[in-house]
Design a protein around this motif. Sequence first.
Motif, PDB file in Angstrom:
ATOM      1  N   TRP A   1      50.792   3.171  51.209  1.00 60.08           N
ATOM      2  CA  TRP A   1      51.878   3.803  51.938  1.00 60.08           C
ATOM      3  C   TRP A   1      52.454   4.997  51.202  1.00 60.08           C
ATOM      4  O   TRP A   1      52.811   6.011  51.819  1.00 60.08           O
ATOM      5  N   ILE A   2      52.525   4.892  49.886  1.00 59.79           N
ATOM      6  CA  ILE A   2      52.998   6.033  49.107  1.00 59.79           C
ATOM      7  C   ILE A   2      52.105   7.245  49.360  1.00 59.79           C
ATOM      8  O   ILE A   2      52.577   8.364  49.543  1.00 59.79           O
ATOM      9  N   ALA A   3      50.797   6.998  49.414  1.00 55.52           N
ATOM     10  CA  ALA A   3      49.871   8.102  49.671  1.00 55.52           C
ATOM     11  C   ALA A   3      50.139   8.725  51.034  1.00 55.52           C
ATOM     12  O   ALA A   3      50.145   9.945  51.190  1.00 55.52           O
ATOM     13  N   VAL A   4      50.382   7.866  52.037  1.00 58.59           N
ATOM     14  CA  VAL A   4      50.672   8.379  53.376  1.00 58.59           C
ATOM     15  C   VAL A   4      51.920   9.251  53.352  1.00 58.59           C
ATOM     16  O   VAL A   4      51.940  10.363  53.883  1.00 58.59           O
ATOM     17  N   ALA A   5      52.956   8.748  52.695  1.00 59.96           N
ATOM     18  CA  ALA A   5      54.218   9.490  52.655  1.00 59.96           C
ATOM     19  C   ALA A   5      54.042  10.830  51.965  1.00 59.96           C
ATOM     20  O   ALA A   5      54.540  11.860  52.454  1.00 59.96           O
ATOM     21  N   ARG A   6      53.328  10.829  50.842  1.00 59.94           N
ATOM     22  CA  ARG A   6      53.139  12.091  50.120  1.00 59.94           C
ATOM     23  C   ARG A   6      52.312  13.071  50.934  1.00 59.94           C
ATOM     24  O   ARG A   6      52.574  14.269  50.952  1.00 59.94           O
ATOM     25  N   ALA A   7      51.301  12.558  51.618  1.00 56.75           N
ATOM     26  CA  ALA A   7      50.467  13.433  52.443  1.00 56.75           C
ATOM     27  C   ALA A   7      51.312  14.082  53.533  1.00 56.75           C
ATOM     28  O   ALA A   7      51.193  15.279  53.808  1.00 56.75           O
ATOM     29  N   CYS A   8      52.195  13.285  54.149  1.00 55.20           N
ATOM     30  CA  CYS A   8      53.074  13.817  55.179  1.00 55.20           C
ATOM     31  C   CYS A   8      53.949  14.924  54.630  1.00 55.20           C
ATOM     32  O   CYS A   8      54.099  15.984  55.247  1.00 55.20           O
TER      33      CYS A   8
END
Lengths: 164, 164
Positions: free
Chosen positions: B23-30
Amino acid sequence: MNKKQATAEHPHFPWDHPRFRSWIAVARACQLMQQTLTRRLSHLDIKPPHLDILVNLYRFDGISQQELARKLLVGRSNMSMLLPQLEKRGLIERRGDARDKRVLRLSLTPAGRVLTEEAMEIQTALIDDSHRGAPIEDCIRIAESMERMIAILLEENGIDDRNR
Amino acid sequence: MNKKQATAEHPHFPWDHPRFRSWIAVARACQLMQQTLTRRLSHLDIKPPHLDILVNLYRFDGISQQELARKLLVGRSNMSMLLPQLEKRGLIERRGDARDKRVLRLSLTPAGRVLTEEAMEIQTALIDDSHRGAPIEDCIRIAESMERMIAILLEENGIDDRNR
DNA sequence: ACATACTTGTACAACGATGAACAAAAAGCA
DNA sequence: TGCTTTTTGTTCATCGTTGTACAAGTATGT
């Protein structure tokens, strides 16, 4: 064929484009996640941005404001605004570096560590809740996709970030 | 065993948790996506929030401010701040509904439609760039995961949203 | 018809994030 | 050594977002 030549792979409208639809879903999910996390954290009187800071201090004790800003993908000025608040609340400490008098080394106070652990449990619970029924293996694949994207985007933006 | 019992499935630290990392990766990508999009849109003098509005007016002509806010997952007051700006720039129109004198029906002007198409091309190009090398099938799986999460989170937040 | 509750949009104050301009310290280079 | 350039953190004006309070219009129920 400059424009408006709709085919299966190059649809007329963005929202018929699989990657576009997929990305919109990702963005909306992020938005909702932030909002929900904001609510669940409200009784601790912190918001997602503060938690991001605290978690990073938890992991990387003694980090500088610059390094912290880079990890969070925000500007330095942002840290200059938020950190004094957390310091006044007794959650973090800022001590000047001995060798380099420009940098401020950040660390959690005991109170900050306690609060961070509480908040992290809330965050982890929320993530688990929202992923309910999603196989771990899917998460791993998603993480890989996202990390690839992050690398690509960082390469584009990364150069010449004078103010980050 | 209330706390700190680290095992393979229930790791000690959040960042050892696969879903958490994912989820951290998703948030950073966003986050990166938004920032990059902001830059690529800058010459059109609009930002991602404006584009979100324009795209929705492009798709759903005559929508009300309320409906628009709901689609964008933002508050009504937000629309009250942004829409007058776009109206003054001649990109959109707001006409009062005949039957219900409370609601304002929104639509794009020709100029707005042109600008929206331009901006959507930029956005689509950015999405394609950042997904370079990612199989479409992965995107579809990600979209499904995200839509499931959105449904779960909406159910939690959805009730009693007095001000959305 | 009338009172009550709800809905739609607005006004406002508070807050996080941004980029530009700046001061102080350090690093690089002549 | 002295000069320039870079780095680190701060300040400031600006902007998007939020929640609350509010006004006006509509729906509901008696």
